[in-house]
Design an enzyme around this catalytic site. Structure first.
Site, PDB file in Angstrom:
ATOM      1  N   HIS A 116      21.108  41.871   0.495  1.00  0.00           N
ATOM      2  CA  HIS A 116      19.790  41.705   1.046  1.00  0.00           C
ATOM      3  C   HIS A 116      18.840  43.161   1.560  1.00  0.00           C
ATOM      4  O   HIS A 116      18.054  43.843   1.057  1.00  0.00           O
ATOM      5  CB  HIS A 116      18.777  40.583   1.519  1.00  0.00           C
ATOM      6  CG  HIS A 116      19.562  39.229   0.761  1.00  0.00           C
ATOM      7  ND1 HIS A 116      19.687  38.490   0.922  1.00  0.00           N
ATOM      8  CD2 HIS A 116      18.261  38.274   0.675  1.00  0.00           C
ATOM      9  CE1 HIS A 116      19.944  37.448   0.315  1.00  0.00           C
ATOM     10  NE2 HIS A 116      18.895  37.295   0.325  1.00  0.00           N
ATOM     11  N   GLU A 153      -2.274   0.858   6.262  1.00  0.00           N
ATOM     12  CA  GLU A 153      -2.888   1.989   4.939  1.00  0.00           C
ATOM     13  C   GLU A 153      -4.842   1.698   4.997  1.00  0.00           C
ATOM     14  O   GLU A 153      -5.238   2.797   4.525  1.00  0.00           O
ATOM     15  CB  GLU A 153      -2.395   1.316   3.742  1.00  0.00           C
ATOM     16  CG  GLU A 153      -3.006   1.349   2.248  1.00  0.00           C
ATOM     17  CD  GLU A 153      -2.656   0.503   0.945  1.00  0.00           C
ATOM     18  OE1 GLU A 153      -2.829   0.675  -0.142  1.00  0.00           O
ATOM     19  OE2 GLU A 153      -2.342  -0.752   1.132  1.00  0.00           O
ATOM     20  N   HIS A 154      -5.000   0.538   4.909  1.00  0.00           N
ATOM     21  CA  HIS A 154      -6.340   0.304   5.562  1.00  0.00           C
ATOM     22  C   HIS A 154      -6.356  -0.008   7.135  1.00  0.00           C
ATOM     23  O   HIS A 154      -6.044  -0.924   7.299  1.00  0.00           O
ATOM     24  CB  HIS A 154      -6.620  -0.722   3.988  1.00  0.00           C
ATOM     25  CG  HIS A 154      -6.334  -0.770   2.851  1.00  0.00           C
ATOM     26  ND1 HIS A 154      -5.455  -1.395   2.242  1.00  0.00           N
ATOM     27  CD2 HIS A 154      -6.930  -0.087   2.071  1.00  0.00           C
ATOM     28  CE1 HIS A 154      -5.814  -0.943   1.284  1.00  0.00           C
ATOM     29  NE2 HIS A 154      -6.151   0.247   0.840  1.00  0.00           N
ATOM     30  N   GLN A 157      -8.001  -8.868   1.175  1.00  0.00           N
ATOM     31  CA  GLN A 157      -7.234  -8.148   1.004  1.00  0.00           C
ATOM     32  C   GLN A 157      -5.517  -8.333   0.499  1.00  0.00           C
ATOM     33  O   GLN A 157      -4.921  -7.901  -0.596  1.00  0.00           O
ATOM     34  CB  GLN A 157      -6.651  -7.139   2.279  1.00  0.00           C
ATOM     35  CG  GLN A 157      -8.016  -6.044   2.235  1.00  0.00           C
ATOM     36  CD  GLN A 157      -8.432  -5.048   0.004  1.00  0.00           C
ATOM     37  OE1 GLN A 157      -7.413  -4.220   0.383  1.00  0.00           O
ATOM     38  NE2 GLN A 157      -9.592  -4.999  -0.257  1.00  0.00           N
ATOM     39  N   ASP A 163     -11.372   0.135  -2.957  1.00  0.00           N
ATOM     40  CA  ASP A 163     -11.198   0.017  -4.153  1.00  0.00           C
ATOM     41  C   ASP A 163     -11.693  -0.363  -5.085  1.00  0.00           C
ATOM     42  O   ASP A 163     -10.965   0.458  -6.016  1.00  0.00           O
ATOM     43  CB  ASP A 163     -10.379  -1.592  -3.496  1.00  0.00           C
ATOM     44  CG  ASP A 163      -9.286  -1.398  -2.814  1.00  0.00           C
ATOM     45  OD1 ASP A 163      -8.256  -0.582  -2.372  1.00  0.00           O
ATOM     46  OD2 ASP A 163      -9.093  -2.629  -2.230  1.00  0.00           O
ATOM     47  N   HIS A 216      -4.223  -9.488  -2.912  1.00  0.00           N
ATOM     48  CA  HIS A 216      -3.164  -8.731  -3.464  1.00  0.00           C
ATOM     49  C   HIS A 216      -1.929  -9.471  -4.296  1.00  0.00           C
ATOM     50  O   HIS A 216      -1.331  -9.564  -5.005  1.00  0.00           O
ATOM     51  CB  HIS A 216      -3.215  -7.599  -2.995  1.00  0.00           C
ATOM     52  CG  HIS A 216      -3.767  -6.698  -3.247  1.00  0.00           C
ATOM     53  ND1 HIS A 216      -3.813  -5.744  -4.533  1.00  0.00           N
ATOM     54  CD2 HIS A 216      -5.357  -6.208  -2.485  1.00  0.00           C
ATOM     55  CE1 HIS A 216      -4.877  -5.177  -4.420  1.00  0.00           C
ATOM     56  NE2 HIS A 216      -5.631  -5.010  -3.225  1.00  0.00           N
TER      57      HIS A 216
END
Length: 442
Positions: free
Chosen positions: A412, A318-319, A250, A352, A253
């Site tokens: 109102h 995130e993961h 990962q 992914d 990236h």
């Protein structure tokens, strides 16, 4: 008490970089708003070396991209898209319109209404990330969005054939070969040749993410996204090679992607660190992965699985990949994560690319308050109400009139009073604008 065998660098230099990105994006978006297509073309030439009269790809160009792929490539894309479409349909089916009579004569309901248009960004300057086309375009189409446009940067001097094929096969209505700030800016602001959309979705680099942040409010966005993050939660039911492989798989990236190991085993922690160093000597993408690991990698040893849950929820990654003897414990007890990957047979790469859940997920601790991209992001849940009997209107009107008086809202209150007079025959005087509400401290 947890201990860190390795800590990430401080965030001070990242904050300085973020400020520079903000300034560049702000000026660029202002230029796009002022000059439209001319600015988009200048930016494309400057950053991608890519100049065209029209950045929208023709049907012939799209078909030519598809034709460059092998039959197996096409089958593989179809398989992945089938999984994404299937799960998106399941999600959509879970979102029912409702209508219920909550009181006699009072009907309330909501409808899940698709947005009218969506702009999907597919990153591809460094790697042709065709999977992002599945995640955004298919999800929008399953939600019922009638107009979905896509942008992806050119790859090695031309539209990336695999990305273009994936966009077309997913059902994009228009495909543009544009990247970066100029792509998301054009989709959100609109130009002479590109109509503005209602929502921007899809991952991207720091400039794309910042552009989405600055455009939020003018258009909707899926979420605020930063560099890819991975947290591995593991015990001695797995080995260091597996943990190291899943971290490096990962952080490739980019050099700012955090990878973290959280374990209750010091032996596994040290074995993993040793395996990471070994794999970095053979991994083809070791250039990005090593920098990310050395700068943002962490190794944390916790005393118990309860402490691992506490630390993991604080990180809000995130993961989160759980490889322990009882991974369901973390499913049942964790609350802050983008997506969970449970057990050693699964991994983040499956999510992914192919398993069917959406890979556009919250980063930088945004998992504390949001999930990832899904069908619901392309739908507006809009309420409606109707009162169908005189008795119901009178009942609501009397309560509403008194509550409006408490707040001093004469106008109102008169909306309620006129209906009580007409439907209930009550003798309620006109409130007017001079209504005064006495309070104990007046």
């Amino acid at each position: 008490m947890a201990k860190w065998l390795k800590r990430a660098a401080t965030t001070e230099h990242r904050a300085d970089a973020d400020r520079k990105v903000r300034d560049i994006v702000e000026a660029t978006l202002a230029d796009i708003e002022a000059r439209g297509d001319e600015a988009v073309r200048d930016l494309s030439i400057r950053f991608d070396g890519w100049d065209r009269d029209d950045y929208r790809l023709s049907d012939a160009e799209i078909q030519a991209c598809i034709d460059t792929l092998s039959p197996q490539d096409v089958k593989d894309i179809e398989f992945a898209q089938t999984q994404v479409r299937n799960f998106a349909r399941i999600q959509r089916a879970s979102m029912a319109d409702v209508e219920v009579e909550t009181l006699p004569g009072v009907i309330l309901g909501h409808r899940n209404i698709p947005l009218n248009s969506a702009g999907c960004y597919v990153p591809g300057g460094k790697y042709p990330l065709l999977a992002s086309a599945h995640m955004s375009v298919i999800t929008a189409k399953v939600a019922g969005v009638p107009q979905v446009i896509t942008c992806a940067p050119p790859f090695q001097g031309r539209p990336a054939p695999a990305i273009v094929a994936a966009q077309a096969m997913a059902g994009a209505d228009a495909i543009y070969a544009l990247g970066g700030i100029q792509a998301v800016g054009a989709m959100a602001i609109g130009t002479q040749s590109i109509d503005p959309v209602d929502i921007l979705v899809g991952p991207g680099n720091a400039f794309v993410a910042e552009a989405k942040r600055q455009l939020y409010g003018r258009v909707g966005i899926d979420l605020f996204a930063g560099p890819t993050e991975t947290l591995i939660i593991a015990d001695e039911s797995v080995d260091g090679e597996l943990c190291a492989t899943d971290i490096l798989g990962q952080v490739e990236h980019g050099p700012d992607s955090p990878g973290i190991l959280l374990t209750d085993s010091e032996k596994l922690a040290r074995d993993t660190m040793q395996e990471i160093e070994r794999l970095l000597t053979v991994l083809p993408t070791a250039g990005h992965a090593r920098k990310a690991w050395e700068t943002y990698g962490e190794v944390i040893i916790a005393d118990s699985r309860e402490e691992m849950v506490r630390i993991a929820d604080e990180i809000a990654s995130e993961h989160v990949q759980v490889m322990t003897a009882d991974p369901d414990y973390f499913l049942e007890n964790m609350t802050n994560y983008g997506a969970l990957f449970l057990g050693p047979r699964t991994n983040v790469a499956y999510g992914d690319k192919v398993i069917g859940t959406n890979h556009t997920l919250p980063t930088r601790r945004a998992a504390r308050y949001t999930g990832g991209l899904w069908v619901g992001k392309f739908l507006k849940t809009c309420t409606y109400q109707k009162v169908v009997t005189d008795e119901a209107s009178t009942l609501l009107g009397e309560y509403c009139s008194r509550l409006c008086a408490l707040e001093g809202f004469a106008g109102h209150g008169e909306q309620a009073n006129i209906r009580v007079r007409r439907h209930g025959g009550r003798d309620i005087p006109y409130a007017g604008v001079a209504l005064q509400v006495e309070r104990p401290d007046d």
